[in-house]
Design an enzyme around this catalytic site. Structure first.
Site, short mmCIF file in Angstrom:
data_model
loop_
_atom_site.label_atom_id
_atom_site.label_comp_id
_atom_site.label_asym_id
_atom_site.label_seq_id
_atom_site.Cartn_x
_atom_site.Cartn_y
_atom_site.Cartn_z
N THR A 185 0.87 -1.18 0.00
CA THR A 185 0.00 0.00 0.00
C THR A 185 0.90 1.22 0.00
O THR A 185 1.99 1.20 0.60
CB THR A 185 -0.90 0.05 1.25
OG1 THR A 185 -0.06 0.13 2.39
CG2 THR A 185 -1.78 -1.16 1.34
N GLU A 330 -5.82 -3.84 0.68
CA GLU A 330 -5.97 -4.88 1.71
C GLU A 330 -7.18 -5.78 1.46
O GLU A 330 -7.36 -6.78 2.15
CB GLU A 330 -6.13 -4.21 3.09
CG GLU A 330 -4.87 -3.59 3.64
CD GLU A 330 -4.64 -2.15 3.17
OE1 GLU A 330 -5.19 -1.75 2.14
OE2 GLU A 330 -3.90 -1.43 3.87
N LYS A 439 -12.49 18.02 12.62
CA LYS A 439 -13.12 17.98 13.94
C LYS A 439 -13.38 19.41 14.41
O LYS A 439 -12.48 20.09 14.86
CB LYS A 439 -12.26 17.19 14.92
CG LYS A 439 -12.17 15.75 14.46
CD LYS A 439 -11.54 14.82 15.45
CE LYS A 439 -11.72 13.39 14.95
NZ LYS A 439 -10.51 12.59 14.99
N TRP A 444 -17.92 16.09 13.76
CA TRP A 444 -17.14 15.75 12.58
C TRP A 444 -17.74 16.37 11.31
O TRP A 444 -18.95 16.31 11.10
CB TRP A 444 -17.09 14.22 12.40
CG TRP A 444 -16.26 13.51 13.41
CD1 TRP A 444 -15.70 14.03 14.54
CD2 TRP A 444 -15.91 12.11 13.38
NE1 TRP A 444 -15.01 13.05 15.22
CE2 TRP A 444 -15.12 11.87 14.53
CE3 TRP A 444 -16.16 11.06 12.51
CZ2 TRP A 444 -14.60 10.61 14.83
CZ3 TRP A 444 -15.65 9.81 12.80
CH2 TRP A 444 -14.87 9.59 13.94
#
Ligand code: ADP
Length: 542
Positions: A185, A330, A439, A444
């Site tokens: 990755t 993944e 934040k 959020w």
């Protein structure tokens, strides 16, 4: 009591063997690095993959040895996919867009013994060859005529290696859980980490991706993966196309609008797959030239969010259905795809578009849930957002050589690092990467949602949103824009355009313009670089 069915191993070699036997005359068309378009068939690909497997044997490569490629999407790279994994060696696809020092790191970490490279990357390799600790031979993927003058040590010519073999090999059998390929990755922070696929995970992933509700790939298709074979196995298409006998069109290094269009047209491509940046280039080309897409019926867009405006352009202006897909290295990589359900067929297009702009619903085989910071599962109401957790037979259970430590929780769940909602219909929507979420006053804000809305403005080519330090709210969003060529749109106009489309407290505190937004080697916006670049930025509200 156990069932009485055959326990035949699921092996990658069976895919190319099947294609050769039942779709032997179907073409694989490649734009070669040397220049011309190359054509041959699945029967040829199987024979040459076997010649390559024999050649690897002659170089002393066997079960478990790592063999690297630095290559574009092309027929020789496809032969490596089958020739290497087919004998139980591990195909390590290296992303050539990584920094040279990262390539050195992963080749050494993987302990690659042989490295196959395209002519394009010879200069790059010449710069780092001295640092490659385990590489015993470098194979240049070309014929004798095109072999370059090079300072590289232990160089071999691909076509000569193959010519010395007769292709008479029978693919060997071994445990289906044997490692088949390795993909690192890009790792926006820290060193890249290796995801080690198995034969079993790869074949199961291919079966799933051919199914109608996923990519719906079949022998009726001519498929062009623009997504590179070094990026999560071109989303599995290098395996799923032979599995179903689809014609395979490989674009080499020509990713620009004109080159992709030429192949879409001449090879009558019905299905394609790529990241939004690539489709942006194609759409610009189509708009400039007035050309159409008469053969293409659908396109897969993933890797980053497909903006609603892009989905609508494909579907309305070009009659191409967009399959919005989400996944990660993944996960082999497919996790969700966004085909509409039967009950949505009668919906207004605007409602359909809202669903298609989400990242899609789970592919059978992938379990998903969202959780809060304490691991409690959150409701699937399309509103609550939390950490997206996944598990399944083609999802990693740990990185190569244990890097990153334990990655699964007690229930085998893998934290994707994405923050998402799940709605009652099962559609998932990414609201952010957990490290990019803004934040503000304990709440959020989704940077991705702001970006998606901003790119809907006709003067905006690309948008990125990052959180900037704010004395009262901790962080507030800053909108960073690349204007379309020739435009001189200003911040207030863009903010006006966004008004009403989001909660007022989500509105960016400021807009700034740049010539270019930095991207990772896999085409994602590099938020980390932007955060560094705008570290001291003073918001007008601060
Ligand atoms: P890297 O680019 O780091 O090598 P991957 O290519 O595996 O990693 O990227 C996986 C990540 O890409 C996902 O976790 C997600 O954040 C993002 N991603 C993939 N598809 C989409 C999508 N359709 N919409 C939004 N984000 C996506």
């Amino acid at each position: 009591m156990l069932g009485l069915m055959q326990d035949r191993p699921l092996l990658i070699s069976s895919l190319i063997e099947f294609a050769a036997q039942y779709h032997g005359a179907v073409e694989i068309v490649s734009r070669s690095v040397e220049g011309p378009i190359h054509r041959y068939t699945y029967a040829d690909a199987n024979r040459r993959s076997k010649q390559l497997a024999q050649a690897l044997g002659s170089l002393g490569i066997g079960l478990g040895d790592r063999v690297a490629t630095l290559a574009w999407n092309g027929y020789r790279h496809l032969e490596c996919y089958y020739g290497v994994s087919g004998i139980g060696a591990v195909l390590h696809t290296i992303n050539p867009r990584l920094f040279p020092e990262q390539i050195v790191y992963i080749a050494n970490h993987a302990e690659d013994r042989v490295l196959f490279t395209e002519l394009t990357f010879v200069p790059l390799l010449e710069g780092i060859a001295g640092q490659l600790e385990s590489v015993e031979a470098i194979v240049i993927m070309t014929d004798r005529e095109h072999m370059p003058e090079t300072s590289l040590p232990n160089v071999q010519c691909y076509e000569e290696l193959l010519a010395a073999q007769d292709g008479s090999l029978d693919w060997p059998g071994f445990d289906e859980n044997t490692a088949s390929s390795l993909c690192y990755t890009s790792g926006t922070t820290g060193n890249p980490k290796g995801v080690l696929y198995s034969h079993r995970s790869t074949v199961l992933h291919s079966l799933a991706s051919c199914s109608q509700d996923v990519l719906g790939l079949s022998s009726q298709d001519s498929v062009l993966p623009v997504v590179p074979m070094f990026h999560a196995n071109s989303w599995g298409i290098a395996y799923s196309a032979p599995m179903c006998g689809a014609k395979l069109v490989l674009p080499g290094m020509g990713m620009d609008g004109a080159s992709i269009y030429e192949l879409l047209e001449t090879e009558k491509v019905t299905l394609s797959a790529g990241v939004p940046t690539v489709w942006l280039m194609l759409l610009q080309y189509l708009q400039q030239t007035g050309k159409e897409l008469p053969h293409m019926t659908r396109t897969v867009i993933g890797g980053s969010a497909a903006p609603a405006s892009m989905i609508e352009t494909f579907e309305h202006d070009y009659d191409v259905v967009v399959i919005h897909a989400w996944g990660m290295t993944e996960m082999s990589p497919l996790g969700t795809t966004g085909n509409l359900k039967a009950n949505m067929a009668a919906w207004d297009y605007s409602d359909q578009l809202a669903v298609k702009s989400k990242q899609g619903r789970a592919v059978y085989g992938v379990d998903m849930k969202i959780t809060d910071d304490d691991g409690n599962e959150l409701p699937r109401d399309g509103v609550a957002f939390g950490h997206l957790m996944v598990r399944g037979p083609w999802i990693t259970n740990g990185y190569f050589k244990g890097e990153g430590g334990e990655v699964l929780d007690d229930g085998d769940w893998f934290d994707t690092g994405d923050v998402a909602t799940l709605d009652p219909e099962g559609f998932m929507q990414i609201t952010d990467r957990s490290k990019d979420v803004i934040k503000s006053g304990g709440e959020w804000i989704s940077s991705i949602e702001l970006e998606n809305i901003a790119v809907g403005h006709p003067d905006v080519a690309e948008a990125a949103v990052i959180g900037v330090v704010h004395p009262k709210w901790d962080e507030r969003p800053l909108l960073i824009i690349v204007r379309n060529e020739g435009s001189n749109v200003e911040g207030p106009e863009i903010l006006d355009f966004m008004k009403g489309k989001i909660a007022t407290w989500w509105m960016p505190d400021d807009v700034t313009f740049v010539d270019e937004i930095p991207h990772t080697a896999t085409g994602k916006i590099q938020k980390l670089v932007l955060r560094e670049q705008f570290a001291g930025y003073k918001l007008p509200t601060a």
